[in-house]
Design an enzyme around this catalytic site. Structure first.
Site, PDB file in Angstrom:
ATOM      1  N   ASN A  71       4.534  -5.951   4.047  1.00 54.06           N
ATOM      2  CA  ASN A  71       3.946  -5.770   2.844  1.00 54.06           C
ATOM      3  C   ASN A  71       2.818  -4.764   2.508  1.00 54.06           C
ATOM      4  O   ASN A  71       3.680  -3.566   3.906  1.00 54.06           O
ATOM      5  CB  ASN A  71       2.775  -7.160   3.088  1.00 54.06           C
ATOM      6  CG  ASN A  71       3.558  -8.351   3.128  1.00 54.06           C
ATOM      7  OD1 ASN A  71       4.109  -9.045   2.174  1.00 54.06           O
ATOM      8  ND2 ASN A  71       2.992  -9.314   3.409  1.00 54.06           N
ATOM      9  N   CYS A  72       2.309  -4.060   1.899  1.00 52.38           N
ATOM     10  CA  CYS A  72       1.477  -3.267   1.221  1.00 52.38           C
ATOM     11  C   CYS A  72       0.589  -3.451   2.373  1.00 52.38           C
ATOM     12  O   CYS A  72      -0.124  -4.320   3.331  1.00 52.38           O
ATOM     13  CB  CYS A  72       0.974  -3.117   0.004  1.00 52.38           C
ATOM     14  SG  CYS A  72       1.836  -3.085  -1.503  1.00 52.38           S
ATOM     15  N   PRO A  73      -0.104  -1.244   2.843  1.00 49.76           N
ATOM     16  CA  PRO A  73       1.063  -0.330   2.197  1.00 49.76           C
ATOM     17  C   PRO A  73       2.804  -0.015   3.045  1.00 49.76           C
ATOM     18  O   PRO A  73       2.894   1.212   2.529  1.00 49.76           O
ATOM     19  CB  PRO A  73       0.125   1.078   2.441  1.00 49.76           C
ATOM     20  CG  PRO A  73       0.014  -0.063   3.839  1.00 49.76           C
ATOM     21  CD  PRO A  73      -0.032  -1.075   3.759  1.00 49.76           C
ATOM     22  N   ASP A  80       8.817  -7.742  -0.893  1.00 50.67           N
ATOM     23  CA  ASP A  80       7.333  -7.745  -1.416  1.00 50.67           C
ATOM     24  C   ASP A  80       6.776  -7.333  -2.930  1.00 50.67           C
ATOM     25  O   ASP A  80       7.230  -6.376  -3.416  1.00 50.67           O
ATOM     26  CB  ASP A  80       5.840  -6.364  -0.583  1.00 50.67           C
ATOM     27  CG  ASP A  80       4.416  -6.583  -0.724  1.00 50.67           C
ATOM     28  OD1 ASP A  80       4.577  -7.456  -1.608  1.00 50.67           O
ATOM     29  OD2 ASP A  80       3.800  -5.653  -0.592  1.00 50.67           O
TER      30      ASP A  80
END
Lengths: 77, 386
Positions: A14-16, A41
């Site tokens: 997932n981010c980042p 994501d």
């Protein structure tokens, strides 16, 4: 399958992380080379193009392959 | 790493704490939906990927004279940026648990009526949507009005009052948010109360409410709910009066403006219906009724000193004299047409979800449900589409 010079699989991250890993990888590539980035994501789908256009890389194409999103990023000068 | 909840963020805004809100989502997402609260918030938008590219330069842009609260879509990027800020020597940095979605779903409850009454009226404000749902508690029963998707909140609230939810009233079929009613009905067996004008197409079982009907608590004691058909915003719009004191007005009467009658794409017909409703059903209501609306757009104009979205009907009429004073049906239609603007595309899908015809997964529902409402008829009462 499009032509590309290298590949980065960010599935499950997932981010980042997808943008961060893409940056680290593409920074080591030569201008004009193409990196194929795979991510799961949905958040990265807006962020990757927004980041790329800011730093001067080009998104050649993006598509959905099943539950994965695939981006072809061409390194800028 | 310090984290804060959406509720803590709301309280900090309400209490006018001095801090900087740093939104690290991309600029497009930030523009589409950002955090708005009862008071002005000092806000900056620097995408997290800018921090990735140029960490020192970006951190230097963030003022260092106040606490920084970092917000992102979920939680990973705000944690990343908060860590970066701390790593470069910043103190007093925290980030939002659950990301912007948790802000979007946050409910804040406020007691509306006097503590000495033998019943309780509660407003559940959803700042992320600028919408309000309501609760009426008497003895061990609770009536719920227009609940949103945060169903656990309502269930826990009822439990905290020692009550069970027996009826859920829909003022109309919502287009701007996903209703929590079907899920609460499933979990509690409560009766869904709605009007055929909106719900005949719905797949849910519901009690078809009629104009003039009174709904009482099972003991026949406590305040009764009088149901008034007030079509216009939608053909099945209802206004619910609690004990002749409170007007749960849905999207018909707002504190500022009225509900737009053009969302169903039959502008002239629905505007005429709304004109008729305003003149024959709404204007004749007592001046001292307290209006409890389904939406608001401007905290400063619409909230009282305790940050409750409410006002008496006489004041509401005075504040919207430009609308209530229109004396000809054609002039009213012209006013509505002159203030029309596009509705968000997602509204069509949200209606299908609320009809029970579409069941997206939780993640999709979170995304569909995010963003401020676009329900007011007057342009000044709403935000423009980007």
């Amino acid at each position: 399958m499009k032509e590309h010079d290298d590949e980065l699989d960010c599935s499950g991250l997932n981010c980042p992380m997808p943008v961060l890993k893409t940056k680290l990888k593409i920074d080591k590539m030569d201008a004009g080379k193409v990196l194929r980035v795979i991510t799961t994501d949905p958040g990265a789908c807006n962020d990757l193009p927004a980041w790329a256009s800011k730093v001067g890389h080009e998104i050649l194409s993006n598509c959905e392959e099943g539950d994965k999103y695939v981006f072809y990023v061409k390194r800028g000068a | 790493m310090t984290i804060f909840t959406a509720h803590e963020l709301y309280s900090a805004i309400e209490e006018k704490e001095d801090f900087l809100l740093l939104d690290v989502r991309n600029e497009e997402d930030h523009k589409r939906f950002s955090i708005e609260g009862p008071n002005e918030v000092m806000m900056m938008n620097i995408p997290y990927f800018d921090f990735i590219e140029e960490p020192e330069e970006m951190v230097a842009q963030v003022p260092d004279d106040k606490p920084v609260r970092v917000v992102c879509a979920k939680v990973g990027s705000s944690e990343f940026v908060a860590n970066l800020l701390e790593g470069l020597g910043r103190e007093n940095v925290s980030h939002l648990d659950g990301g912007i979605i948790s802000w979007g779903n946050l409910l804040v409850s406020k007691r509306i009526n006097s503590e000495s009454d033998d019943y309780e009226v509660w407003q559940f404000n959803r700042p992320g949507k600028a919408s309000c749902s309501y609760g009426l508690v008497f003895e061990k029963e609770m009536f719920l009005f227009d609940p949103s998707r945060n169903v656990d909140y309502y269930l826990q609230f009822a439990e905290s009052r020692g009550a069970i939810i027996t009826h859920i009233f829909e003022t109309h079929l919502q287009a701007d948010y996903i209703s929590g009613s079907p899920k609460i009905v499933e979990m509690t067996g409560a009766v869904l109360v709605a009007h055929d004008g909106d719900y005949s197409e719905a797949l849910h079982k519901y009690h078809s409410v009629t104009d003039g009907e009174e709904i009482n608590f099972s003991t026949e004691k406590g305040p009764a709910v009088s149901c008034v058909h007030t079509p216009g915003h939608t053909p099945g719009s209802m206004t619910y009066l609690i004990g002749e004191k409170y007007m749960i007005s849905g999207d018909t009467v707002f504190i500022v403006s009225i509900g737009r009658p053009d969302l169903g794409k039959m502008v002239v017909e629905w505007a005429q219906m709304l004109y008729d409703t305003l003149h024959r059903r709404i204007s004749v209501m007592p001046d001292d009724l307290i209006v409890l609306p389904g939406h608001y757009t401007d905290w400063e104009a619409e909230a009282d000193s305790e940050y409750r979205i409410m006002n008496d009907f006489a004041t509401v009429k005075k504040m919207n004299e430009d609308i209530y004073s229109i004396a000809k049906i054609d002039d009213f239609v012209t006013y509505i047409q002159g203030n029309m603007r596009n509705q968000p595309e997602i509204y069509g899908q949200i209606r299908q979800v609320n009809f029970g015809k579409l069941t997206p997964c939780e993640n999709e529902q979170n995304t569909m449900d995010l963003g401020k409402n676009e329900c007011a008829a007057s342009k000044h009462g709403g935000i423009e589409n980007a």
